[in-house]
Design an enzyme around this catalytic site. Structure first.
Site, PDB file in Angstrom:
ATOM      1  N   GLY B 188      15.120 -43.618  -7.607  1.00  0.00           N
ATOM      2  CA  GLY B 188      15.872 -44.072  -6.437  1.00  0.00           C
ATOM      3  C   GLY B 188      17.362 -44.064  -6.693  1.00  0.00           C
ATOM      4  O   GLY B 188      17.887 -43.190  -7.370  1.00  0.00           O
ATOM      5  N   GLY B 193      18.914 -49.096  -9.288  1.00  0.00           N
ATOM      6  CA  GLY B 193      18.637 -48.814 -10.707  1.00  0.00           C
ATOM      7  C   GLY B 193      19.238 -49.885 -11.598  1.00  0.00           C
ATOM      8  O   GLY B 193      18.618 -50.350 -12.552  1.00  0.00           O
ATOM      9  N   GLU B 210      15.109 -42.668 -12.739  1.00  0.00           N
ATOM     10  CA  GLU B 210      15.370 -41.337 -12.202  1.00  0.00           C
ATOM     11  C   GLU B 210      16.290 -41.548 -11.010  1.00  0.00           C
ATOM     12  O   GLU B 210      15.831 -41.924  -9.928  1.00  0.00           O
ATOM     13  CB  GLU B 210      14.055 -40.671 -11.795  1.00  0.00           C
ATOM     14  CG  GLU B 210      13.115 -40.397 -12.951  1.00  0.00           C
ATOM     15  CD  GLU B 210      13.403 -39.071 -13.643  1.00  0.00           C
ATOM     16  OE1 GLU B 210      13.870 -38.132 -12.972  1.00  0.00           O
ATOM     17  OE2 GLU B 210      13.172 -38.978 -14.862  1.00  0.00           O
ATOM     18  N   CYS B 244      16.699 -35.045  -4.889  1.00  0.00           N
ATOM     19  CA  CYS B 244      17.659 -35.572  -5.852  1.00  0.00           C
ATOM     20  C   CYS B 244      18.348 -34.449  -6.629  1.00  0.00           C
ATOM     21  O   CYS B 244      19.434 -34.626  -7.157  1.00  0.00           O
ATOM     22  CB  CYS B 244      16.981 -36.547  -6.798  1.00  0.00           C
ATOM     23  SG  CYS B 244      15.378 -35.986  -7.348  1.00  0.00           S
TER      24      CYS B 244
END
Lengths: 498, 472
Positions: B188, B193, B210, B244
């Site tokens: 996310g 994070g 990630e 991403c």
């Protein structure tokens, strides 16, 4: 000073392997040339003896430097990986890269080993590093601060001394990796500080490393090895056997054998023996001494606050609730807890946090393997103590409360590198790519699935043969003219036969 | 939350009982997962269509097939991954057994994202199962339909003792994070994070993050513009730019830019036709909120729209859009775009472009398009990023031999293939010594003497050899 290290790193001079090797060799010279200064400082800090020092501190560093210098080219080289059919003509590999500026926070118990060994990994991986030795081993910290800059690139590897406040200030800064050796409490603070900058961490923490003695083993040898593991550096070793688990029937023999070993090593009067250490400071002395209070002393127990001296001590019939079982001892006190079976020992171990090391003494390999399979710990050593530290092909690190990440040898290099995935393609072979472009057709899906998801062992297929074959297959799959896209074959949900 | 606690306790008890450890169990679960996917492919595609208007082809390639491929790969390699790894010994340890054992960690928490809601949950789950752990899976609440489907299907196919799905939004996730796990895997944003890492620090829980970032795409040197444009368009507008690892922005010089724009236009038309809005192969933005975010970025941008630009908030549609004359300080350069908007920034030289990239946070992926190998390698050597791909986009993710993960602000840790297995394992160093050779051991015991030390040094050859030193 962090800024300077970062600027130094950005010049790119750590990239060439020759630079890194030069620094490492210089570090090697330092360890040899400054042997005396190192020994004197260690003696003042921890009452370490002249010969005890290389054994526990510098020999392993020298070995690590040697290994690293020898293997660096191999470790730093691109690492090829397997490909699939669509990438068969491409280069696919993992490229190790430096992270940037690493912060190494050392501990006081083996101040050289645990501060410099991570530094070796940091240098090898091409990073800059800020070294923060523990202020508790203050004489050693001073030597590091004064002398390391004479041997290493002082902009790239500055040494910062100071106490809690200075460390807290350091931790507010942004690093690319933080390597911390110490206790879990501070470990949590380090990780919390790192979280603000999304900085990855390696935490080498501790815990209570259990030592199980099977009744049928050679107790003389076992107890000698355990005594050595326990009382070296006055028990102040993260992987020292913390407590013993054994059957009540052998408890007295265990006590006797350990007593004999202690006498062999440190004479009848350990206090006057140069090979026996001291507790690092008064605070720890008081902490460790208090642990003896509510248990039965089998032998030892003598202590002298003025010298931070605690004799090699064994406690017997220790209860799980005893003071000595509430935290990592980190001192020369060995409690023995009796258990009636291996099953009970395993349960006892599993009720507690995962330790950094698990020791098992038994002639029965099956029993050993069973204990390994039914417990967890950073590492396991059967039939000896401490030596797993020195095998550089084994990763050294904890799990759960005993830490995260690992190092030594190549593990240290990898831990302080970024392993970057690289796919180097060419702009040709566009024909094959058409499979994945819209407009999407049922047929294309089938072929795409075939090409993208088959792993290929390149060794057995000639690249030259495959390329035209690939193009041919792609052309056939897309029917007739590979250079035009037809929107007539639009993807139709009803006719999904993929 | 009581419900959550009960689930975690149950999973922990299951883990303690050892049922998730045997190879047969893990294989069984992985095969069951394979059946889950193949039995329900249609439903999965429909859910993805509902959540993201994901074109079927994209859903198959980037979601379903990625999972199937990861499963097949893992199933066929599991035995070898689980085997103890015997390591190189030195002279002093020749008679010992030294090996590294991969062991499960315990109970893993997997938090998914909404852009590839299916594979971002299942790929980490595959690694988790393969490594012998139990797991709680928390799908993104934004991709609602897929989340519900996972919550429905996973308990039907996998062991309910070992794996659970917990759905919920921000509050539930915060509560979940207060608990102790043995590993947390999060996909996310950077902001969240950080919170995940903070929550993990309380329990000393290792994490894999990630995250994202702005993935630059450099185009310099001699270049087959047509081919490059196609690949760039494919990578950028796949999933309507919500990847991403989508190329976020392009850096090239003016001439390249001038040649690039018509090539992009051509490629876009070939892929999505003259009216992308009506094309089934063009996706949608996941939510009104994100669509509004993108519309606002477009409105605030001072760049010139040369392709596309149409938006429809109701339909969550944004046309494939390309802008030129974008400045460094533009709105589009403030954050990760995560949408079908491609800014082109003109920078004259490769060196300046590299400086531009290096002045920013390390991205998850970095792309270079060039026919000149020198250009490619210069960029590779002078930058850092999670992953790198030249002359294409995204596909480096499909190779299970390559670790997929970020560095710096784009993340920590990695997975896919064996890397997933390793991420969710503890590498336990094991050394089994014998009882003999006590005479050699004597060298290390006190009283410490010069001569003993000398013998030890000789035996280990610490300085002469490249072996790891064994002092014992």
């Amino acid at each position: 000073m962090l800024e300077r290290a970062r600027r130094a790193f950005l010049t790119g001079r750590t990239k060439p392997l020759e630079y890194r090797i030069r620094q490492l060799k210089s570090l090697q010279r330092f360890l040899v040339e400054r042997k005396t200064e190192i020994a004197t400082a260690l003696n003042k800090d921890l009452h370490k003896s002249e010969h005890g020092i290389p054994l526990f501190e510098t020999l392993s560093l020298e070995g690590e430097i040697s290994l690293t210098v020898n293997k660096l080219a191999e470790w730093a080289a691109p690492r090829p990986v397997e490909k699939n059919l669509l990438t068969i003509s491409d280069q696919v590999y993992i490229q190790p890269e430096p992270l940037g500026v690493v912060l190494v926070i050392g501990a006081w118990n083996y101040p050289w080993a645990v501060t410099i060994q991570p530094l070796i990994g940091a240098i090898a991986a091409g990073n800059a590093a800020v070294v923060k030795p523990s202020e508790v081993s203050m004489h050693t910290a001073k030597i590091m601060e004064d002398l390391l800059p004479l041997y290493l690139d002082k902009e790239m590897y500055p040494v910062v001394t100071g106490g809690v406040l200075e460390t807290q200030e350091l931790l507010k800064q942004r690093f690319d990796h933080i390597f911390y050796t110490g206790n879990s409490t501070v470990g949590k603070l380090v990780m919390e500080a790192a979280s603000h900058h999304l900085t990855p961490v390696t935490l080498e923490l501790g815990g209570k490393s259990p030592c199980y003695i099977d009744s049928s083993c050679d107790l003389t040898i076992a107890c000698r090895r355990i005594a050595w593991g326990k009382f070296s550096n006055c028990g102040q070793t993260c992987i020292a056997p913390d407590y013993v688990l054994c059957n009540p029937a052998i408890q007295d023999r265990v006590v006797e054998e350990i007593r004999k070993a202690v006498k062999e090593f440190y004479t009848d009067d350990p206090k006057s023996c140069t090979d026996y250490g001291r507790i690092i400071n008064q605070r720890h002395f008081k902490r460790v001494k208090a642990m003896m209070e509510d248990s039965l002393v089998a032998f030892g127990g003598e202590n002298d606050e003025s010298q931070n001296y605690i004799a090699p001590t064994v406690l017997k019939d220790v209860k799980p609730e005893a003071k000595v079982m509430q935290e990592e001892i980190f001192g020369p006190i060995l409690p023995i807890i009796t258990v009636s079976s291996v099953d009970e020992a395993i349960i006892f171990i599993n009720e507690r946090e995962k330790p950094l090391a698990l020791y098992i003494f038994s002639p029965d390999t099956k029993l050993i393997k069973r204990m390994i399979a039914e417990t967890s710990s950073g590492g396991v050593l059967a039939n000896d103590c401490l030596v797993q530290y020195s095998v550089s092909s084994l990763p050294f690190g904890g799990v759960g409360n005993s830490g995260m990440g690992a190092y030594h040898g190549k593990y240290g290099f990898d831990q302080l590198s970024h392993l970057r995935s690289c796919l180097v393609k060419s702009l040709s072979m566009e024909v094959a790519n058409k499979i994945r472009y819209p407009p999407h057709t049922a047929k294309k899906v089938g072929w795409a699935r075939f090409f993208i998801y088959r792993q290929v062992n390149l060794g057995r297929l000639g690249k030259l043969v495959l390329l035209p074959l690939l193009a041919l297959i792609a052309a056939i799959a897309l029917q007739v003219n590979p250079f035009s896209d037809s929107r007539e074959n639009s993807y139709n949900a009803e006719s999904d036969n993929s | 939350m009581d419900g959550q606690q009960a689930v975690i306790d149950r999973l922990r008890a299951s883990f303690r009982s050892g049922i998730s450890l045997p190879e047969q169990f893990r294989l069984g679960q992985l095969k069951a997962l394979l059946t889950l996917v193949t039995d329900n492919e249609q439903q999965i595609l429909e859910a993805l269509q509902k959540d993201l208007a994901k074109p079927k082809f994209e859903a198959i390639l980037s979601e379903v097939d990625m999972v199937i491929n990861e499963l097949s790969y893992t199933i066929s390699h599991l035995k070898s991954w689980m085997a103890p790894e015997y390591v190189e010994k030195n002279l002093a340890t020749k008679l010992d057994d030294c090996f590294v054992r991969r062991e499960p960690l315990g109970v893993v928490l997997i938090i998914g994202a909404w852009n590839y809601p299916f594979q971002l949950i299942l790929l980490p789950l595959i690694g988790t199962i393969a490594a012998g752990n139990c797991a709680i899976v928390k799908p993104s609440e934004i991709s609602v339909t897929t989340g519900k489907l996972l919550a429905d299907l996973i308990p039907k196919y996998l062991s309910q003792e070992c794996y659970a799905v917990i759905c919920g939004g921000i509050e539930e996730t915060k509560k979940l994070l207060e608990n102790r796990f043995d590993h947390i895997f999060y996909t996310g944003s950077q902001a969240v994070g950080r919170s995940v890492l903070q929550a993990a620090a309380v329990h000393l829980t290792p994490v894999t993050l990630e995250l994202g970032g702005k993935c630059p795409c450099l185009m310099y040197g001699k270049l087959d513009i047509q081919a490059a444009a196609k690949r760039l368009v494919w990578a950028k507008f796949f999933n309507a730019g919500q990847s991403c690892v989508a190329p976020d922005y392009v850096l090239c010089n003016r001439q390249t830019c001038e040649a690039l724009v018509p090539a992009l236009r051509q490629a876009l038309e070939a892929f999505y036709g003259q009216r992308p809005r009506e094309c089934d192969d063009m996706g949608r933005i996941v939510s009104q909120k994100h669509c509004a975010r993108l519309v606002s970025l477009l409105e605030r941008s001072t760049g010139k729209v040369v392709i596309g630009g149409e938006t429809d908030k109701e339909e969550k549609y944004i046309a494939p859009t390309v802008l030129v004359d974008v400045k460094e300080t533009d709105a589009l350069m403030e954050e990760e775009i995560f949408g079908p908007i491609l800014p082109i920034i003109s920078i004259d030289t490769l060196a300046d472009a590299i400086s531009f990239v290096n002045a920013r946070e390390k991205p998850l992926a970095l792309y270079v398009f060039s026919d000149e190998s020198k250009v490619v390698h210069t960029v590779l050597e002078q930058t850092s990023s999670g992953g790198f791909c030249s002359n294409d986009g995204i596909v480096h993710m499909c190779l299970p031999g390559l670790p997929f993960g970020g560095v710096g602000n784009s993340g920590m840790g990695s997975y896919h293939g064996r890397w997933g297995f390793e991420t969710f394992s503890h590498r336990r160093a094991c050394m089994l010594r014998g009882w003999g050779l006590e005479r050699v051991n004597v060298l290390r015991y006190p009283p410490y003497t010069e001569s003993n030390l000398g013998w030890l040094r000789w035996a280990t050859g610490a300085r002469r050899q490249g072996w790891g030193c064994s002092v014992m």
